[in-house]
Structure formats: C-alpha cells, structure tokens
Design a protein around this motif. Sequence first.
Motif, PDB file in Angstrom:
ATOM      1  N   TYR A 147      18.721 -75.988  20.797  1.00 36.20           N
ATOM      2  CA  TYR A 147      17.743 -74.903  20.732  1.00 36.20           C
ATOM      3  C   TYR A 147      17.544 -74.156  22.044  1.00 36.20           C
ATOM      4  CZ  TYR A 147      16.378 -76.836  16.230  1.00 36.20           C
ATOM      5  OH  TYR A 147      16.381 -77.272  14.935  1.00 36.20           O
ATOM      6  N   ALA A 148      17.894 -74.766  23.165  1.00 35.47           N
ATOM      7  CA  ALA A 148      17.614 -74.128  24.452  1.00 35.47           C
ATOM      8  C   ALA A 148      18.769 -74.376  25.414  1.00 35.47           C
ATOM      9  CB  ALA A 148      16.318 -74.672  25.034  1.00 35.47           C
ATOM     10  N   ALA A 149      18.828 -73.549  26.440  1.00 41.66           N
ATOM     11  CA  ALA A 149      19.885 -73.647  27.449  1.00 41.66           C
ATOM     12  C   ALA A 149      19.749 -74.948  28.235  1.00 41.66           C
ATOM     13  CB  ALA A 149      19.804 -72.459  28.397  1.00 41.66           C
ATOM     14  N   GLN A 150      20.886 -75.531  28.556  1.00 39.97           N
ATOM     15  CA  GLN A 150      20.896 -76.781  29.306  1.00 39.97           C
ATOM     16  C   GLN A 150      20.239 -76.600  30.666  1.00 39.97           C
ATOM     17  OE1 GLN A 150      24.784 -78.444  29.908  1.00 39.97           O
ATOM     18  NE2 GLN A 150      24.001 -80.208  31.007  1.00 39.97           N
ATOM     19  N   SER A 151      20.447 -75.449  31.294  1.00 38.74           N
ATOM     20  CA  SER A 151      19.850 -75.203  32.606  1.00 38.74           C
ATOM     21  C   SER A 151      18.327 -75.250  32.536  1.00 38.74           C
ATOM     22  CB  SER A 151      20.314 -73.857  33.155  1.00 38.74           C
ATOM     23  OG  SER A 151      19.969 -72.809  32.269  1.00 38.74           O
ATOM     24  N   LEU A 152      17.768 -74.784  31.464  1.00 36.87           N
ATOM     25  CA  LEU A 152      16.317 -74.802  31.277  1.00 36.87           C
ATOM     26  C   LEU A 152      15.836 -76.217  30.983  1.00 36.87           C
ATOM     27  CD1 LEU A 152      13.664 -73.194  30.950  1.00 36.87           C
ATOM     28  CD2 LEU A 152      14.273 -72.913  28.547  1.00 36.87           C
ATOM     29  N   LEU A 153      16.538 -76.923  30.113  1.00 38.76           N
ATOM     30  CA  LEU A 153      16.113 -78.267  29.714  1.00 38.76           C
ATOM     31  C   LEU A 153      16.269 -79.277  30.846  1.00 38.76           C
ATOM     32  CD1 LEU A 153      17.442 -78.379  26.066  1.00 38.76           C
ATOM     33  CD2 LEU A 153      15.130 -77.878  26.869  1.00 38.76           C
ATOM     34  N   ALA A 154      17.265 -79.064  31.703  1.00 39.77           N
ATOM     35  CA  ALA A 154      17.418 -79.961  32.848  1.00 39.77           C
ATOM     36  C   ALA A 154      16.206 -79.860  33.764  1.00 39.77           C
ATOM     37  CB  ALA A 154      18.691 -79.624  33.602  1.00 39.77           C
ATOM     38  N   ALA A 155      15.684 -78.650  33.907  1.00 38.31           N
ATOM     39  CA  ALA A 155      14.485 -78.462  34.729  1.00 38.31           C
ATOM     40  C   ALA A 155      13.270 -79.123  34.077  1.00 38.31           C
ATOM     41  CB  ALA A 155      14.225 -76.980  34.945  1.00 38.31           C
ATOM     42  N   ILE A 156      13.210 -79.071  32.765  1.00 35.65           N
ATOM     43  CA  ILE A 156      12.090 -79.683  32.041  1.00 35.65           C
ATOM     44  C   ILE A 156      12.131 -81.205  32.191  1.00 35.65           C
ATOM     45  CG2 ILE A 156      11.116 -80.039  29.726  1.00 35.65           C
ATOM     46  CD1 ILE A 156      10.640 -77.302  30.810  1.00 35.65           C
ATOM     47  N   GLY A 157      13.311 -81.749  32.441  1.00 31.10           N
ATOM     48  CA  GLY A 157      13.448 -83.196  32.592  1.00 31.10           C
ATOM     49  C   GLY A 157      12.566 -83.779  33.673  1.00 31.10           C
ATOM     50  N   CYS A 158      12.091 -82.948  34.594  1.00 35.94           N
ATOM     51  CA  CYS A 158      11.225 -83.456  35.659  1.00 35.94           C
ATOM     52  C   CYS A 158       9.901 -83.965  35.103  1.00 35.94           C
ATOM     53  CB  CYS A 158      11.002 -82.390  36.719  1.00 35.94           C
ATOM     54  SG  CYS A 158       9.972 -81.020  36.186  1.00 35.94           S
ATOM     55  N   VAL A 159       9.576 -83.612  33.877  1.00 36.02           N
ATOM     56  CA  VAL A 159       8.329 -84.109  33.283  1.00 36.02           C
ATOM     57  C   VAL A 159       8.376 -85.632  33.142  1.00 36.02           C
ATOM     58  CG1 VAL A 159       8.873 -84.015  30.812  1.00 36.02           C
ATOM     59  CG2 VAL A 159       6.588 -83.498  31.573  1.00 36.02           C
ATOM     60  N   GLN A 160       9.572 -86.197  33.169  1.00 39.86           N
ATOM     61  CA  GLN A 160       9.680 -87.652  33.089  1.00 39.86           C
ATOM     62  C   GLN A 160       9.016 -88.321  34.288  1.00 39.86           C
ATOM     63  OE1 GLN A 160      13.496 -89.295  32.226  1.00 39.86           O
ATOM     64  NE2 GLN A 160      13.736 -88.109  30.370  1.00 39.86           N
ATOM     65  N   PHE A 161       9.108 -87.703  35.463  1.00 45.68           N
ATOM     66  CA  PHE A 161       8.458 -88.278  36.638  1.00 45.68           C
ATOM     67  C   PHE A 161       6.942 -88.284  36.465  1.00 45.68           C
ATOM     68  CE2 PHE A 161      12.429 -86.495  38.436  1.00 45.68           C
ATOM     69  CZ  PHE A 161      12.998 -87.693  38.846  1.00 45.68           C
ATOM     70  N   VAL A 162       6.436 -87.189  35.929  1.00 43.10           N
ATOM     71  CA  VAL A 162       4.993 -87.064  35.734  1.00 43.10           C
ATOM     72  C   VAL A 162       4.509 -88.072  34.695  1.00 43.10           C
ATOM     73  CG1 VAL A 162       3.149 -85.503  35.022  1.00 43.10           C
ATOM     74  CG2 VAL A 162       5.060 -84.632  36.375  1.00 43.10           C
ATOM     75  N   SER A 163       5.199 -88.125  33.559  1.00 44.45           N
ATOM     76  CA  SER A 163       4.764 -89.049  32.511  1.00 44.45           C
ATOM     77  C   SER A 163       4.919 -90.497  32.956  1.00 44.45           C
ATOM     78  CB  SER A 163       5.518 -88.787  31.203  1.00 44.45           C
ATOM     79  OG  SER A 163       6.895 -89.002  31.347  1.00 44.45           O
ATOM     80  N   ASN A 164       5.900 -90.780  33.811  1.00 47.90           N
ATOM     81  CA  ASN A 164       6.066 -92.143  34.297  1.00 47.90           C
ATOM     82  C   ASN A 164       4.868 -92.565  35.144  1.00 47.90           C
ATOM     83  OD1 ASN A 164       7.629 -94.567  34.495  1.00 47.90           O
ATOM     84  ND2 ASN A 164       7.970 -94.035  36.629  1.00 47.90           N
ATOM     85  N   VAL A 165       4.361 -91.648  35.964  1.00 49.13           N
ATOM     86  CA  VAL A 165       3.177 -91.961  36.772  1.00 49.13           C
ATOM     87  C   VAL A 165       1.984 -92.255  35.863  1.00 49.13           C
ATOM     88  CG1 VAL A 165       1.496 -90.970  38.387  1.00 49.13           C
ATOM     89  CG2 VAL A 165       3.934 -90.648  38.790  1.00 49.13           C
TER      90      VAL A 165
END
Length: 171
Positions: free
Chosen positions: A73-91
């Motif tokens: 559904y979305a560009a890989q370049s955009l989704l790779a940036a969204i992956g940083c939410v994993q750091f936030v949710s991990n905290v």
Amino acid sequence: MGATWLVGVAINLVGSIFINLGTNVMKLGHNKLAAMPRTPIGAKNTVSKIREWQIGVALFSLGNVGNFVSFGYAAQSLLAAIGCVQFVSNVIFASFVLKEQVSRGVMIATGCIVGGCIMLVSFGSHTSQAYSYHDLLALYGKPAYVTYMSLGAATVVAAYAGYCIGQKTVA
C-alpha cells in the motif's frame, strides 16, 4: 495511487506496535521461566510452554505479517521511516509490561525519534516506482551496487574469520 499510502502507514504502525508488544510479552515469559524453581534432572521447564511467551510469539508474528502487507500500500522509503515507531513503542512497553525504569535521556531520545519520524512522513515520497525484471537487472549491474555488495560480502567474510580466530584463541 491516491491515499492508499495512508492505509499502508496505518497497517505498518499497527504491525510495528504488535512486533514490540510481542517481543516484550515474550521477554515477560522468559522472566517468568527464570523465576521458576529448578526442575529435577530429566524434567525440563521450557519457555515454549509459558502462556505469555506463546501470546508474544503470536503478536510478533501477526505484526510481521502486517508489516509485510503494508508494503503493498505504501512506498518502502516511507514505511522504513515509520519503522522508527518500534523504538518508541519499545520504551512504552518495557515500562508498562516489564516494569523497567525509563530514564530522562531515553525520553529525550524518544522525542527526537518522534520528531524525525514526523518529518520523514511529512516530506518523504509517498509514491512507489515499479521496476521490470530488465530494469532490475540493469540496476544490479551498476558499479555502485556491485561495490556495495562486494563490500558487504567482504565484511561478512572478515567477521566470520574474526569469529573463527576468536574461537581458537578462547579455546
């Protein structure tokens, strides 16, 4: 393409959150196993029999499936940036699920990550280019890619050689 990238971002966010929740719940299962009394010789306490670990694996797997689907559904370049939410949710999950302390420095770093993620989503490309088989073959033959892959392979070989030398030294 329209606004389908929003669907991809939403699926990816949920998937990333599930991955981290699953990881933290699996760690909770490992902690529970470590706190159990030792069993007699021959009997085994295995983490795979602990309910928290099973739920964690299910959440982790579901999150990865969601992340895979989001790439449709979305560009890989955009989704790779969204992956940083994993750091936030991990905290967040480490604090609430595992009852771990979150330092001021971690909170500041998390704020920086959120800010960077917002900027990447706001200004990043929301489209994805489709390549044919022949286009990909041409790209794979470019000197920059060949150099990148060669350096990557050399790094793997050097790391393995260092590991083998280290094993001989320790033994």
